[in-house]
Design an enzyme around this catalytic site. Structure first.
Site, PDB file in Angstrom:
ATOM      1  N   ASP A 310       0.863  -1.172   0.000  1.00 26.36           N
ATOM      2  CA  ASP A 310       0.000   0.000   0.000  1.00 26.36           C
ATOM      3  C   ASP A 310       0.906   1.230   0.000  1.00 26.36           C
ATOM      4  OD1 ASP A 310      -2.160   1.656  -0.005  1.00 26.36           O
ATOM      5  OD2 ASP A 310      -3.176   0.740   1.709  1.00 26.36           O
TER       6      ASP A 310
HETATM    7  C1  BGC Z   1      -5.073   3.150   0.197  1.00 28.04           C
HETATM    8  C2  BGC Z   1      -5.306   2.050  -0.822  1.00 28.04           C
HETATM    9  C3  BGC Z   1      -5.190   2.607  -2.220  1.00 28.04           C
HETATM   10  C4  BGC Z   1      -3.826   3.254  -2.370  1.00 28.04           C
HETATM   11  C5  BGC Z   1      -3.574   3.789  -3.775  1.00 28.04           C
HETATM   12  C6  BGC Z   1      -3.830   3.954  -0.088  1.00 28.04           C
HETATM   13  O1  BGC Z   1      -3.760   5.066   0.707  1.00 28.04           O
HETATM   14  O2  BGC Z   1      -4.977   2.572   1.483  1.00 28.04           O
HETATM   15  O3  BGC Z   1      -6.592   1.489  -0.617  1.00 28.04           O
HETATM   16  O4  BGC Z   1      -5.381   1.569  -3.171  1.00 28.04           O
HETATM   17  O5  BGC Z   1      -3.749   4.340  -1.455  1.00 28.04           O
HETATM   18  O6  BGC Z   1      -4.359   4.860  -4.058  1.00 28.04           O
END
Ligand code: BGC
Length: 772
Positions: A310
């Site tokens: 993430d």
């Molecule tokens: C979130 C994810 C997301 C990623 C990319 C993160 O902050 O937890 O769910 O896919 O950002 O945007």
């Protein structure tokens, strides 16, 4: 949609000698098969069979050959570039030329093409970039938030959402979506409860599988398909205090029985990528968790896809206090099984040094690269790397998409109250539409709105006027919904001067009152410590009640709310969630009776926040709750053992009767299965939908079993007076569970089955499980 912050992660040595990192703040952000404890399988297929089967179609030899050939030509630098995933705000032409592996959040098809041309034509090996995006509940045509879709108890809704989301995304050149989000959660304080299917592993599994299959189709190389990334692996839905990113301490049995099943369902449905989670599980952060990533996901489940971290999760290992330096963090992540690093660049930047010092191995780096290349080959990127920007727009918001979004939103709505049958309203009467969510396209699409802000959003007032011409409007109060840290709770519906709203209500025959949360109240980094309607919205409801006009409260929100102050005041309450771009039309369809509401709650609504976590599938205690006694498991200040609204609850304009639960046999031996049938009848009212639900309970087991757990549901549509028989086939393995050593066991003994139309189902039959 995300607000991009470009940054460098500089480890800061704190006075105490610890390390800290600057984490950029993202100001805005932007699956009827069956699944049970740990093993997920199509109806009629036993868990034992599944265990013997590879989790997905084995990689074609051709793909594996092409991957091997390419891998053998790659330099170490090229491999380290391949495991790098950059945001749109970070990526440069140079990255494309150097062979960066992935780019996310870039949605301009021209720029996607430009970068792809550089990667394919100017990088040494011409490896295409995988472009990804958070298409969570739609790309341009925004569907209800996933919690709402779950409330439909209809996998077709999730299927349509992701079929259309994939089509619109792929049209701009995206080939991966960071969805489905499958984090089972008992935490309404956590803003991200809006993004998955609620508190039940089975419902989450069914919805996840539907989403994956729809987005990927049989072959995600198809021009309107994308590969899915199931997230956030794992147990991200249970942060302490409901505070986003917070730590989680989790028993093995809970992890495997409650939190992992939807991941397994998604993987079994074909999800070829996954995202590891921010949170620490038993002290080990998700993206450095070898047991979860390598031992369970890759080995136990025979999964050959790749895991991306993430956002900055690799860098955050420093803040978690498990890594001493960026190099250490990179090594931990890669060694644990993280294959691709999002935003931070620790593996790429330190890889050579880590290889030289044997902190990481070339074998593991090759494995990560192999997994990424495999997905790129399966996605057809080497054969068709480019998108046609001229055709991108033509695929957006097509009439079938808008019609599907409207239908989905209607199916997601849950009728919580309808005293005196206020609903459905008569559209020929004079209707007033009141409230901060009544003329509010921005908030109605909820968190993770994709490119929905560019859509034509049908607001509530527009939708109501289309069916009840001349409807009047008053805002009542404002819900500015600013993002933290600018956010100040006192800005929410601050005034109690409802003079205009009352006058508008008084001049009408009936009122539709839209209250709830702004989209900023829900989603990532939007945990709340209270769950009631923000600001003075309850007072607005009282003000409207004081006019004596019949009214319905329509709730727009992303989480369970405490509705003590609304129930008993409002005669009718319709839970609409954040319905998406067609919100106005969909609510109008329901309040005027074109659509008979049939959704059910996918999550318990507590009476008070102090009851949290409160969920239907809890274990028993030695002193079960009894409000007439003192020494038992209860809150002394709440005169009920239950939440305000239970899981699986929801009304209709019709009355249904569920009866005659019967079983095909009285005992199930090894390899056996059983059929449970029940009759459902529309006993009064118009044509409508009922969700028949089947729960099971193992009353005596080696470890306490949930008092109930959902094992089957079917949403049926019945004409007035019509009845149907619904039959569920349940395998012997459904009665099993994981124990605390991670072993899946089916224990002999009695199993109780309950059938009905909520988790309070009262029809009961028991049978025996025999043998081991
Ligand atoms: C979130 C994810 C997301 C990623 C990319 C993160 O902050 O937890 O769910 O896919 O950002 O945007």
């Amino acid at each position: 949609m995300r607000f991009h912050v470009s940054f460098t992660l500089n480890p800061i040595v704190t006075p105490l000698g610890g390390t800290d990192i600057a984490i950029p703040r993202s100001a805005s952000r932007v699956a009827t098969s069956a699944a049970v404890a740990g093993a997920v399988y199509a109806a009629g297929e036993s868990k034992d069979e599944v265990a013997l089967k590879p989790a997905r179609t084995p990689a074609s030899q051709d793909v594996e050959r092409r991957v091997s050939t390419l891998l053998s030509k790659m330099t170490t630098e090229e491999k380290l570039q391949q495991v790098q995933l950059l945001s749109d705000g970070q990526v440069t032409d140079a990255d494309a030329k150097n062979g960066v592996g992935g780019v996310f959040s870039l949605v301009n098809p021209q720029r996607i093409n430009e970068l792809q041309h550089i990667a394919v034509e100017q990088s040494r090996l011409g490896i295409p970039i995988l472009f990804a995006y958070d298409t969570i509940h739609g790309y341009r045509t925004i569907f209800p938030i996933p919690l709402g879709t779950a409330a439909s108890f209809d996998p077709d809704v999730a299927e349509t959402d992701h079929r259309i989301g994939a089509r619109e995304s792929a049209a701009v050149g995206l080939k991966q979506i960071y969805s489905p989000m499958v984090d089972v959660s008992h935490e309404p304080r956590w803003g991200r409860i809006s993004e998955a299917a609620g508190e039940d592993p089975y419902l989450n599994s069914v919805m996840a599988a539907a989403r994956v299959k729809a987005a990927q189709g049989r072959n995600y190389a198809a021009k309107d398909k994308v590969v899915t990334s199931v997230k956030h692996y794992a147990a991200y839905g249970q942060p302490e205090a409901g505070r986003d990113y917070n730590t989680t301490d989790m028993s093995e049995q809970r992890l495997r029985n409650l939190y992992l099943p939807p991941f397994k369902a998604a993987v079994d449905a074909g999800a070829d990528t996954a995202m590891c989670s921010f949170n620490a599980i038993n002290g080990v952060p998700g993206c450095a968790n070898k047991r979860l990533e390598t031992d369970i996901l890759k080995r136990e489940w025979h999964w050959d896809g790749f895991i991306e971290s993430d956002y900055t999760a690799v860098a955050e290992l420093l803040n978690h206090g498990t890594a001493a330096s960026p190099a250490d963090a990179g090594a931990q992540a890669l060694n644990a099984g993280t294959d691709s690093e999002m935003v931070s660049t620790f593996i790429r930047d330190n890889g050579k040094q880590l290889l030289a010092s044997r902190k990481i191995s070339m074998k593991r780096l090759d494995d990560a690269v192999r997994r990424i290349l495999r997905v790129k080959f399966r996605a057809g990127l080497f054969d068709h790397p480019y998108v046609d920007p001229a055709k991108a727009e033509a695929a957006q918001e097509l009439p079938d998409a808008r019609a599907a979004a409207r239908k989905a939103a209607g199916r997601a709505m849950v009728l919580l109250e309808n005293d005196g049958k206020v609903l459905p309203l008569d559209p020929s009467k004079k209707t007033a539409v009141i409230g901060p969510l009544a003329d509010n396209g921005k908030d109605q699409i909820g968190p993770w709105w994709g490119r929905g802000d560019d859509s034509k959003k049908v607001t509530l007032i527009e939708g109501i006027r289309a069916q009840s011409p001349g409807a009047t409007y008053a805002e009542g109060c404002k819900l500015p919904g600013n993002e933290p840290p600018q956010y100040d709770e006192s800005e929410d519906c601050p005034s109690t001067d409802f003079t205009e709203a009352k006058a508008v209500a008084a001049a009408a025959d009936q009122v539709v009152l839209a209250v709830g949360e702004s989209r900023a109240h829900s989603g990532e980094a939007a945990s709340r410590s209270v769950l009631d309607l923000p600001g003075n919205q309850e007072k607005l409801i009282e003000a409207i009640k004081s006019t004596g006009k019949p009214f319905v409260v329509v709730l727009f929100n992303g989480r369970p709310l405490t509705l003590d102050g609304v129930k008993g005041v409002a005669p009718s309450i319709l839970e609409a969630w954040f319905p998406g771009v067609e919100a106005g039309n969909a609510v109008a369809d329901v309040v005027f009776g074109k659509v008979n509401p049939g959704g059910k709650l996918p999550v318990s609504f507590p009476r008070r926040v102090g009851q949290v976590p409160i969920y239907y599938n809890h274990e028993p205690t030695g002193r079960p709750c009894d409000v007439t006694q003192k020494y038992n498991s209860r809150h002394r200040d709440i005169k009920s053992c239950d939440p305000e609204y239970v899981f699986g609850y929801g009304l209709s304009y019709s009355q249904f009767e569920v009866s005659n639960l019967r079983l095909s046999r009285t005992s199930v031996g090894p390899g056996g299965s059983l059929r449970a049938s029940v009759d459902v009848k529309n006993v009064s009212g118009p044509k409508g939908d009922e969700v028949v639900q089947l729960y099971l309970h193992d009353p005596v087991a080696s470890i306490s079993q949930p008092v109930r757990r959902l094992r089957g549901f079917e949403r049926v549509t019945l004409d007035p007076g019509q009845s149907r028989t619904v039959t569920f086939t349940i395998e012997r393995s459904d009665f099993g569970f994981y124990d605390n050593s991670g072993r899946f066991v089916v224990e002999p003994g009695v199993i109780d089955l309950y059938a009905g139309n909520s988790s309070k189902a009262t029809l009961k039959k028991s049978f025996n499980v025999t043998g081991r």
